[in-house]
Design a protein around this motif. Structure first.
Motif, mmCIF file in Angstrom:
data_model
loop_
_atom_site.group_PDB
_atom_site.id
_atom_site.type_symbol
_atom_site.label_atom_id
_atom_site.label_comp_id
_atom_site.label_asym_id
_atom_site.label_seq_id
_atom_site.Cartn_x
_atom_site.Cartn_y
_atom_site.Cartn_z
ATOM 1 N N VAL A 134 101.880 34.159 20.369
ATOM 2 C CA VAL A 134 100.988 33.524 21.352
ATOM 3 C C VAL A 134 99.679 33.119 20.681
ATOM 4 C CG1 VAL A 134 99.623 33.937 23.435
ATOM 5 C CG2 VAL A 134 102.016 34.651 23.351
ATOM 6 N N ALA A 135 99.130 33.972 19.847
ATOM 7 C CA ALA A 135 97.877 33.654 19.162
ATOM 8 C C ALA A 135 98.037 32.426 18.274
ATOM 9 C CB ALA A 135 97.410 34.854 18.338
ATOM 10 N N ILE A 136 99.128 32.328 17.555
ATOM 11 C CA ILE A 136 99.373 31.178 16.687
ATOM 12 C C ILE A 136 99.537 29.913 17.521
ATOM 13 C CG2 ILE A 136 101.050 30.144 15.098
ATOM 14 C CD1 ILE A 136 101.437 32.968 13.920
ATOM 15 N N LEU A 137 100.258 30.001 18.642
ATOM 16 C CA LEU A 137 100.444 28.845 19.514
ATOM 17 C C LEU A 137 99.121 28.371 20.119
ATOM 18 C CD1 LEU A 137 103.784 29.739 21.343
ATOM 19 C CD2 LEU A 137 103.419 28.008 19.573
ATOM 20 N N VAL A 138 98.299 29.314 20.552
ATOM 21 C CA VAL A 138 96.988 28.959 21.118
ATOM 22 C C VAL A 138 96.114 28.310 20.052
ATOM 23 C CG1 VAL A 138 94.840 29.912 22.056
ATOM 24 C CG2 VAL A 138 97.051 30.649 22.975
ATOM 25 N N GLN A 139 96.122 28.871 18.871
ATOM 26 C CA GLN A 139 95.326 28.317 17.773
ATOM 27 C C GLN A 139 95.819 26.917 17.400
ATOM 28 O OE1 GLN A 139 95.442 30.644 14.197
ATOM 29 N NE2 GLN A 139 93.584 29.707 13.372
ATOM 30 N N THR A 140 97.110 26.727 17.331
ATOM 31 C CA THR A 140 97.678 25.418 17.015
ATOM 32 C C THR A 140 97.346 24.412 18.108
ATOM 33 O OG1 THR A 140 99.485 26.474 15.805
ATOM 34 C CG2 THR A 140 99.812 24.179 16.477
ATOM 35 N N GLY A 141 97.463 24.830 19.364
ATOM 36 C CA GLY A 141 97.100 23.952 20.477
ATOM 37 C C GLY A 141 95.640 23.547 20.421
ATOM 38 N N GLY A 142 94.779 24.486 20.127
ATOM 39 C CA GLY A 142 93.348 24.173 19.997
ATOM 40 C C GLY A 142 93.085 23.195 18.874
ATOM 41 N N ALA A 143 93.777 23.368 17.759
ATOM 42 C CA ALA A 143 93.599 22.450 16.633
ATOM 43 C C ALA A 143 94.075 21.050 16.993
ATOM 44 C CB ALA A 143 94.366 22.964 15.408
ATOM 45 N N LEU A 144 95.177 20.949 17.734
ATOM 46 C CA LEU A 144 95.679 19.633 18.152
ATOM 47 C C LEU A 144 94.719 18.951 19.124
ATOM 48 C CD1 LEU A 144 99.494 20.407 18.555
ATOM 49 C CD2 LEU A 144 98.376 19.097 16.736
ATOM 50 N N VAL A 145 94.172 19.711 20.058
ATOM 51 C CA VAL A 145 93.199 19.148 21.003
ATOM 52 C C VAL A 145 91.965 18.668 20.243
ATOM 53 C CG1 VAL A 145 91.608 19.725 22.881
ATOM 54 C CG2 VAL A 145 94.002 20.443 23.001
ATOM 55 N N TRP A 146 91.489 19.465 19.306
ATOM 56 C CA TRP A 146 90.320 19.075 18.519
ATOM 57 C C TRP A 146 90.612 17.806 17.724
ATOM 58 C CZ3 TRP A 146 89.721 18.447 13.272
ATOM 59 C CH2 TRP A 146 88.413 18.215 12.842
ATOM 60 N N ALA A 147 91.791 17.738 17.101
ATOM 61 C CA ALA A 147 92.145 16.554 16.309
ATOM 62 C C ALA A 147 92.237 15.321 17.208
ATOM 63 C CB ALA A 147 93.472 16.788 15.584
ATOM 64 N N GLY A 148 92.778 15.483 18.408
ATOM 65 C CA GLY A 148 92.858 14.364 19.340
ATOM 66 C C GLY A 148 91.496 13.861 19.761
ATOM 67 N N SER A 149 90.580 14.773 20.042
ATOM 68 C CA SER A 149 89.229 14.349 20.442
ATOM 69 C C SER A 149 88.483 13.737 19.266
ATOM 70 C CB SER A 149 88.437 15.516 21.038
ATOM 71 O OG SER A 149 88.183 16.505 20.055
ATOM 72 N N ALA A 150 88.716 14.237 18.065
ATOM 73 C CA ALA A 150 88.082 13.644 16.882
ATOM 74 C C ALA A 150 88.608 12.232 16.663
ATOM 75 C CB ALA A 150 88.340 14.515 15.645
ATOM 76 N N ALA A 151 89.902 12.030 16.848
ATOM 77 C CA ALA A 151 90.483 10.695 16.682
ATOM 78 C C ALA A 151 89.899 9.733 17.725
ATOM 79 C CB ALA A 151 92.002 10.758 16.811
ATOM 80 N N GLU A 152 89.710 10.200 18.943
ATOM 81 C CA GLU A 152 89.129 9.353 19.993
ATOM 82 C C GLU A 152 87.684 8.975 19.649
ATOM 83 O OE1 GLU A 152 88.775 6.972 23.080
ATOM 84 O OE2 GLU A 152 90.627 7.922 22.448
ATOM 85 N N ARG A 153 86.911 9.927 19.134
ATOM 86 C CA ARG A 153 85.529 9.623 18.744
ATOM 87 C C ARG A 153 85.504 8.613 17.599
ATOM 88 N NH1 ARG A 153 84.976 15.302 19.226
ATOM 89 N NH2 ARG A 153 84.954 15.475 16.969
ATOM 90 N N ILE A 154 86.396 8.759 16.645
ATOM 91 C CA ILE A 154 86.469 7.817 15.520
ATOM 92 C C ILE A 154 86.829 6.427 16.030
ATOM 93 C CG2 ILE A 154 87.816 7.204 13.472
ATOM 94 C CD1 ILE A 154 87.933 10.254 12.875
ATOM 95 N N ARG A 155 87.775 6.360 16.965
ATOM 96 C CA ARG A 155 88.177 5.069 17.534
ATOM 97 C C ARG A 155 86.991 4.417 18.253
ATOM 98 N NH1 ARG A 155 92.182 6.731 20.731
ATOM 99 N NH2 ARG A 155 93.350 7.206 18.870
ATOM 100 N N ALA A 156 86.208 5.209 18.984
ATOM 101 C CA ALA A 156 85.042 4.673 19.688
ATOM 102 C C ALA A 156 84.009 4.134 18.703
ATOM 103 C CB ALA A 156 84.422 5.759 20.567
ATOM 104 N N VAL A 157 83.795 4.842 17.612
ATOM 105 C CA VAL A 157 82.836 4.390 16.597
ATOM 106 C C VAL A 157 83.326 3.096 15.941
ATOM 107 C CG1 VAL A 157 81.853 4.956 14.339
ATOM 108 C CG2 VAL A 157 81.851 6.662 16.148
ATOM 109 N N GLU A 158 84.608 3.024 15.649
ATOM 110 C CA GLU A 158 85.152 1.799 15.055
ATOM 111 C C GLU A 158 84.991 0.609 15.994
ATOM 112 O OE1 GLU A 158 89.152 3.033 14.216
ATOM 113 O OE2 GLU A 158 88.645 3.665 12.171
ATOM 114 N N THR A 159 85.221 0.820 17.288
ATOM 115 C CA THR A 159 85.060 -0.247 18.270
ATOM 116 C C THR A 159 83.607 -0.711 18.327
ATOM 117 O OG1 THR A 159 86.875 0.638 19.595
ATOM 118 C CG2 THR A 159 85.353 -0.861 20.708
#
Length: 76
Positions: free
Chosen positions: A13-38
């Motif tokens: 469960v700890a590994i799954l939660v940590q992996t999920g958090g990392a994926l959410v963070w990566a998704g939000s970082a990608a969205e911020r990068i896309r906004a900056v590029e626009t």
């Protein structure tokens, strides 16, 4: 000293939660990068338009100078 080779549910469960958090963070970082590029693309278009406006202003300034010279020559 012996290490147990058991994988507990808590560890999974700890590994799954940590992996999920990392994926959410990566998704939000990608969205911020896309906004900056626009925004950068928008600024590039504005910059290009500004260059054209400056060139037009220089042309108008030259025309005004010629008109003023002609009017001054006419008055003399």
């Amino acid at each position: 000293m012996e290490i147990e080779k058991k994988v507990t549910v808590g560890l999974i469960v700890a590994i799954l939660v940590q992996t999920g958090g990392a994926l959410v963070w990566a998704g939000s970082a990608a969205e911020r990068i896309r906004a900056v590029e626009t925004e950068l693309d928008d600024r590039k278009m504005v910059s290009e338009r500004l260059v054209r406006v400056e060139a037009q202003l220089e042309a108008v300034s030259g025309q005004l100078n010629r008109i003023e010279r002609r009017m001054e020559a006419r008055d003399e």
